[in-house]
Write a protein that holds these residues in place. Structure first.
Motif, short mmCIF file in Angstrom:
data_model
loop_
_atom_site.label_atom_id
_atom_site.label_comp_id
_atom_site.label_asym_id
_atom_site.label_seq_id
_atom_site.Cartn_x
_atom_site.Cartn_y
_atom_site.Cartn_z
N VAL A 1 0.56 -1.28 -0.07
CA VAL A 1 -0.15 -0.28 -0.02
C VAL A 1 0.97 0.93 0.14
O VAL A 1 0.89 2.45 -0.57
CB VAL A 1 -0.80 0.02 1.30
N ILE A 2 2.03 1.34 0.44
CA ILE A 2 2.64 2.28 0.96
C ILE A 2 3.29 2.84 -0.81
O ILE A 2 3.11 3.78 -1.00
CB ILE A 2 4.21 2.25 1.57
N ILE A 3 4.22 2.01 -1.45
CA ILE A 3 4.37 1.71 -3.11
C ILE A 3 3.49 2.01 -3.32
O ILE A 3 3.72 3.18 -4.53
CB ILE A 3 5.51 0.71 -3.11
N LYS B 1 -5.78 -6.67 -2.52
CA LYS B 1 -6.16 -5.66 -1.95
C LYS B 1 -5.80 -4.58 -1.57
O LYS B 1 -6.53 -3.51 -1.87
CB LYS B 1 -6.78 -6.34 -0.77
N GLN B 2 -4.33 -4.58 -1.09
CA GLN B 2 -4.19 -2.55 -0.63
C GLN B 2 -3.43 -2.24 -1.67
O GLN B 2 -3.90 -1.38 -1.54
CB GLN B 2 -2.72 -3.41 0.37
N ILE B 3 -2.87 -3.57 -2.19
CA ILE B 3 -2.41 -2.38 -4.19
C ILE B 3 -4.22 -2.29 -4.71
O ILE B 3 -4.33 -0.84 -5.17
CB ILE B 3 -1.70 -3.38 -4.76
N SER B 4 -4.66 -2.45 -4.48
CA SER B 4 -6.35 -1.87 -5.48
C SER B 4 -7.06 -0.60 -5.13
O SER B 4 -7.80 0.05 -5.49
CB SER B 4 -7.47 -3.42 -6.11
N PHE B 5 -7.23 -0.56 -3.31
CA PHE B 5 -8.10 0.26 -2.81
C PHE B 5 -7.10 1.09 -2.92
O PHE B 5 -7.42 2.18 -2.73
CB PHE B 5 -7.95 -0.20 -1.65
N ALA B 6 -5.48 1.17 -2.94
CA ALA B 6 -4.89 2.33 -2.30
C ALA B 6 -4.70 3.31 -4.35
O ALA B 6 -4.66 4.15 -4.06
CB ALA B 6 -3.75 1.74 -2.24
N ILE B 7 -4.51 2.31 -5.33
CA ILE B 7 -5.14 3.12 -7.04
C ILE B 7 -5.90 3.76 -6.51
O ILE B 7 -6.45 4.56 -7.09
CB ILE B 7 -4.94 2.03 -7.35
#
Length: 202
Positions: free
Chosen positions: A42-44, A109-115
């Motif tokens: 999520v940070i990246i 889920k972290q990546i998709s939500f962060a986007i």
């Protein structure tokens, strides 16, 4: 060049500091993951999305604004008013208890939500195009690159720091008091930035 870098750092810090949806999510994942490394997706992702928005704003807005004095003035005014408004909203905001939203997401889920909260966030678009993009107009060549790089650097450092802070304070701040103090500081920085942008009109 030093002025451009300092301007970029201060401006980016003032814009990124408010704990909106994007920042709260990064903070929550830092607080809820068992290890800091598990919050890296999520940070990246959040940092990469900000890098993309900043780059587009600095390059795209500059081309349009440089050819129109009135567009430049309009964007400066809109950017200043937006910061003043957001400052008041952030000052009055009461962050929800981070523990209530501290669900541990999988990397996907972290990546998709962060986007979604980064690229579909109207505030993020206004921040980059209306404020960062407009502010970059006063610089050319290496100074413009330094300004953009400083904004991007602040973004990466901020999200990493947010994840670390979430990991450290997530289990301590059950009432959200620390987040309230952070928002007060953020509002002051945003008001100061609005004054700085406004001064460019004269």
């Amino acid at each position: 060049m030093l002025e451009a870098m300092l301007h970029g750092m201060i401006l980016a810090f003032g814009l990124i500091l408010p704990l909106g949806v994007q920042n709260v999510f990064v903070f929550n994942q830092g607080a809820s993951q068992t290890k800091f490394v598990r919050a890296l997706p999520v940070i990246i992702t959040a940092a990469v999305c900000d890098t993309l928005l900043i780059s587009i704003a600095v390059v795209g807005v500059s081309v349009v604004v440089l050819n129109s004095y009135w567009i430049k003035i309009l964007l400066y005014v809109i950017g200043s008013l937006f910061l003043l408004y957001m400052g008041f909203m952030v000052w009055k905001a009461k962050p929800q208890n981070v523990q209530e939203a501290g669900l541990s997401f999988s990397p996907k889920k972290q990546i998709s939500f962060a986007i979604s909260v980064s690229l579909l966030n109207p505030h993020a678009i206004l921040d980059t195009i209306g404020v960062i993009g407009t502010s970059s107009v006063k610089y050319i060549g290496s100074e413009k690159v330094a300004f953009a790089a400083a904004c991007i650097l602040v973004s990466w450092v901020w999200f990493a720091g947010l994840g670390i802070t979430g990991r450290m304070l997530g289990k301590i701040d059950k009432s959200g008091n620390y987040l309230t103090i952070l928002n007060k500081v953020s509002a002051i920085v945003m008001w100061g930035t609005a004054i700085y942008i406004s001064s460019s009109l004269f």
